[in-house]
Write a protein that holds these residues in place. Structure first.
Motif, mmCIF file in Angstrom:
data_model
loop_
_atom_site.group_PDB
_atom_site.id
_atom_site.type_symbol
_atom_site.label_atom_id
_atom_site.label_comp_id
_atom_site.label_asym_id
_atom_site.label_seq_id
_atom_site.Cartn_x
_atom_site.Cartn_y
_atom_site.Cartn_z
ATOM 1 N N TYR A 1 35.480 46.863 33.520
ATOM 2 C CA TYR A 1 35.996 47.774 34.545
ATOM 3 C C TYR A 1 37.506 47.913 34.387
ATOM 4 N N GLN A 2 37.987 49.125 34.655
ATOM 5 C CA GLN A 2 39.383 49.433 34.376
ATOM 6 C C GLN A 2 40.272 49.443 35.627
ATOM 7 N N SER A 3 41.566 49.504 35.379
ATOM 8 C CA SER A 3 42.531 49.551 36.474
ATOM 9 C C SER A 3 43.338 50.835 36.372
ATOM 10 N N ALA A 4 43.650 51.416 37.522
ATOM 11 C CA ALA A 4 44.449 52.645 37.544
ATOM 12 C C ALA A 4 45.842 52.420 36.964
ATOM 13 N N TYR B 1 46.661 51.404 34.214
ATOM 14 C CA TYR B 1 46.775 51.681 32.783
ATOM 15 C C TYR B 1 46.542 53.149 32.433
ATOM 16 N N HIS C 1 37.672 42.169 34.198
ATOM 17 C CA HIS C 1 38.039 43.343 35.010
ATOM 18 C C HIS C 1 39.547 43.606 34.929
ATOM 19 N N MET C 2 39.897 44.829 34.544
ATOM 20 C CA MET C 2 41.307 45.152 34.324
ATOM 21 C C MET C 2 42.110 45.285 35.622
ATOM 22 N N ASP C 3 41.423 45.440 36.749
ATOM 23 C CA ASP C 3 42.157 45.640 37.995
ATOM 24 C C ASP C 3 42.260 44.358 38.823
#
Lengths: 295, 293
Positions: free
Chosen positions: A286-289, A291, B224-226
Motif C-alpha cells: 500500500y502506498q502513501s500520498a 510519494y 505499507h508506505m503510509d
C-alpha cells in the motif's frame, strides 16, 4: 420537445440501482485495466483564483506523464480558466492531451448572454479543445426552459469545433425530476457532454445522480441514434469509487462508451489515488500520498 | 419459568472511532482452560489494516496539534473511565490469559496508573528531550521532538494488559496516531479498552485496535508506505528481521521492545516514537553576550 413532460424519476429505485454497482467484484487484470482506463478519463482540473502559469505548466506535465515509473496512459484533458488556456495549450502541444476551459461566468453563470458567448469565443480562440459551460440555474428554476435551451445552443455555436460540456450543477437543481429535465434540455440543445457539477458547491457528483444522467443519455441515443458523453465532477477522489462509476457506465450505456471520448472524471485528487493503487498492484505494498506529486 | 439466555457480546474491531466487523468475514475462537469457547474474534485482513491507516492518517495532524494539556486531559479521562470497568476487565483478562483473579486485578490497576503516568508526561517530555546545542558558528541551534505520524504496532503473545496501556498512551501522548494488532491473549481486554477509549474524548482514528494473526499481517504492516513507524513488542527473531527488511522501502522507523524490557513507566517510550528536528537559526555575533551556545 416539450420539456414540461420529461420522465419522472423513481428516486428509491435510482438509489438502489446505483448501490448495486458497488457490489461488483473487480480483481487483478480487470482491476488493473479499470484503473488505467479511469486514469485516461480524467480531466485534471485546477480552477482557483490563485492559479498561476507555472502551476498550470506543472499540472500539464503531470497530465502527460502521470507517473514516471509506472507504465500508465496520459489523462484525457487539463481543465483551466480561460486566461490560462494558451499556457496549457503550449505545454500540452503534441501530447494528445486536450485543453478544456470553463466559460460562461463559471461557476455561477450569473452574467449577460453576450458576455458568455464572448468568453466562450475567447477561450476557443486561445486554443481550448473543449468548453465547460454552466447553465443558468436561476432561469431554470424560474421555469424558463427555453431560455436555458437557447443559451446552450448559442454557446454550442460559439464553440465551433470545440466540444461542449454542459454543467448542470445538480446540487442546485433540487429534485431528480429537475435534473432529468435539465439533462434532456442540455442534450437536445446540442451539448456534447452533460456534466454534474462545478465542484464549487458541497453536493457534487453522486452515483444515483450520475446514473440518472447516464439514463438520459441512453434515452437520447435510443431516440436520435446519436452518442453523447458524460462527465461526473467533484467528490470522486478514490480509485474504488472510480471503478464503481465504470461499472455503472458499462452496465448502463455499454462497451462503446468505455473510452475518454465518451466519459470523463472531473477530478484532481482522483489521479493520485489511481496512481497509488496502480503502484500497489505493481509493488504489492500500500502506498502513501507523500510519494506522489500534489499537482 | 424459563432460564434466561445470556446475551453474548460480539467482539469487533475498533477502526476510525467505529466498532466494525472484519471486512473479510473471518473469525477465530478464543478458548478457556477447559477448551470452551469464550468468544469469537475478528481475524483482521490486510484491508482492515489499510482502512485503519487511512483513518489514522486523516486524524494525525489534528491530534498532534492538540495542546499537550488537552492530550493529558484525554489520557487522564481514559484512566477515570477505566476505573469504572475494573472488575469486568479483570474477569476478561483472567479468561483470555488463564490468570487468577488477583493477578488480573493487579494488571488492571497497573494499566490505569499507566494512563495516568503518561497523562502527566504530555507537557513535560519536550522539556526533557529537547536541547539547545553548542555549535561553532553564528547559529542558534536547537532540537525539538515531533511525532513520527502514523505508528503501527504488533504486540507479542506474552504481553500483558498494562503493556498495552503503555503502548497506547506512549504513542498518543506524543501526538502519533496508532494502529495496534493485539494477539488473541489480549483481545477481549483490548476491545473492552477500545470501548473505554471511545467514550473518553479520544478523536476517531487516533487509536485503532485490530485482532488477528501476526503472521498474516506482518508483511503488510511493515511494507505499507503510509506508516511512519512499526513497533514490535515481542521476542520473535524472524519477526524482527522481516520488519527490518520491509521497513526499508519508506525508511520506516522500526522500534523493538523485548517483552521483558519494562517500557510501561518510562518517558523513553514516548521518545522512541518521536523524530528529532534540529533548527539552525542564523544570529549575529554571539560572543558579546558571553553566551555558551
Amino acid at each position: 420537445m416539450d420539456f414540461k413532460n420529461t420522465p419522472n424519476i423513481d428516486q428509491q429505485g435510482l438509489i438502489e440501482r446505483a448501490n448495486r454497482f458497488k457490489s461488483r467484484s473487480i480483481k487483478k487484470e480487470a482491476k488493473l485495466s479499470g484503473l488505467k482506463l479511469a486514469l485516461s478519463m480524467i480531466d485534471l482540473t485546477t480552477l482557483e483564483g490563485k492559479d498561476t502559469k507555472e502551476k498550470v505548466k506543472q499540472l500539464c506535465m503531470k497530465a502527460v506523464h502521470p507517473d514516471l515509473e509506472l507504465n500508465v496512459p496520459s489523462v484525457a484533458a487539463v481543465c483551466v480558466y480561460p486566461s490560462l488556456v494558451s499556457t496549457a495549450k503550449k505545454a500540452l502541444k503534441g501530447s494528445g492531451v486536450k485543453v478544456a476551459s470553463v466559460a460562461t461566468a463559471f461557476p455561477s453563470g450569473q452574467s449577460d448572454q453576450k458576455l458568455k458567448v464572448e468568453e466562450t469565443k475567447y477561450a476557443v480562440n486561445e486554443g481550448a479543445d473543449e468548453i465547460d459551460m454552466v447553465i443558468s440555474r436561476g432561469k431554470f428554476l424560474e421555469g424558463e426552459y427555453n431560455y436555458v435551451f437557447d443559451e446552450i445552443a448559442m454557446i454550442k455555436e460559439a464553440c465551433g469545433k470545440a466540444r461542449l460540456k454542459v454543467i448542470l450543477e445538480t446540487g442546485e437543481l433540487g429534485t431528480p425530476d429537475q435534473i432529468r429535465k435539465a439533462s434532456d434540455i442540455a442534450l437536445y440543445a446540442g451539448g456534447d457532454f452533460i456534466k454534474t457539477s462545478t465542484g464549487k458547491i458541497s453536493q457534487a457528483a453522486t452515483m444515483p445522480i450520475s446514473l440518472l444522467m447516464l439514463e438520459a443519455i441512453r434515452d437520447f441515443y435510443y431516440k436520435t441514434g446519436e452518442m453523447r458523453a458524460m462527465k461526473p465532477a467533484g467528490g470522486i477522489s478514490d480509485a474504488k469509487t472510480a471503478l464503481h462509476y465504470l461499472v455503472m457506465l458499462n452496465e448502463t450505456l455499454g462497451d462503446q462508451w468505455m473510452s475518454n471520448q465518451w466519459f470523463r472524471f472531473g477530478a484532481s485528487r482522483l489521479a493520485n489515488d489511481l496512481l497509488m493503487q496502480l503502484k500497489k498492484q505493481q509493488s504489492g505494498f500500500y502506498q502513501s500520498a507523500d510519494y506522489f506529486s500534489k499537482d | 419459568m424459563n432460564k434466561r439466555v445470556e446475551v453474548l457480546k460480539t467482539y469487533k474491531l475498533y477502526i476510525g472511532g467505529k466498532f466494525s466487523r472484519t471486512e473479510s468475514g473471518r473469525y477465530f475462537k478464543l478458548e478457556d482452560k477447559k477448551g470452551h469457547t469464550v468468544a469469537n474474534l475478528c481475524q483482521s485482513s490486510r484491508k482492515d489494516f489499510r482502512n485503519s491507516v487511512v483513518v489514522a492518517r486523516k486524524a494525525q495532524i489534528a491530534w498532534e496539534e492538540r495542546s499537550a494539556y488537552n492530550k493529558g486531559q484525554i489520557l487522564y479521562r481514559i484512566a477515570e473511565n477505566l476505573e469504572g470497568r475494573k472488575s469486568e476487565l479483570a474477569d476478561l483478562i483472567s479468561a483470555e490469559r488463564k490468570l487468577d483473579k488477583k493477578k488480573a486485578d493487579e494488571e488492571v490497576n497497573d494499566a490505569i496508573d499507566t494512563f495516568l503516568y503518561f497523562a502527566g508526561w504530555t507537557d513535560k517530555y519536550q522539556a526533557i528531550f529537547s536541547s539547545v546545542n553548542p555549535v561553532a558558528s553564528s547559529h542558534f541551534n536547537f532540537s525539538i521532538l515531533e511525532a513520527l505520524g502514523v505508528v503501527s504496532s504488533i504486540m507479542g503473545p506474552d504481553n500483558n494488559f498494562q503493556q498495552l496501556a503503555a503502548l497506547i498512551s506512549a504513542a498518543i501522548a506524543g501526538g502519533n496516531t496508532l494502529i495496534t494488532l493485539v494477539p488473541a491473549e489480549l483481545s477481549l481486554s483490548a476491545m473492552t479498552l477500545a470501548e473505554v477509549i471511545h467514550h473518553s474524548d479520544v478523536p476517531a482514528g487516533v487509536v485503532n485496535i485490530l485482532t488477528g494473526f501476526e503472521d498474516e499481517l506482518l508483511e503488510h504492516m511493515a511494507g505499507h508506505m503510509d506508516v511512519n513507524a512499526l513497533l514490535y513488542w515481542g521476542d520473535k527473531k524472524e519477526t524482527v528481521i522481516k520488519i527490518r527488511e520491509l521497513s526499508e522501502s519508506n525508511l520506516k522507523r522500526s522500534v523493538f521492545w523485548p517483552t521483558e524490557k519494562n517500557r510501561a513507566r518510562s518517558p523513553y517510550s514516548i521518545y522512541d516514537l518521536q523524530e528529532i528536528k534540529t533548527t539552525w537559526h542564523p544570529i549575529e555575533q554571539i560572543g558579546g553576550a558571553t553566551s555558551a551556545y
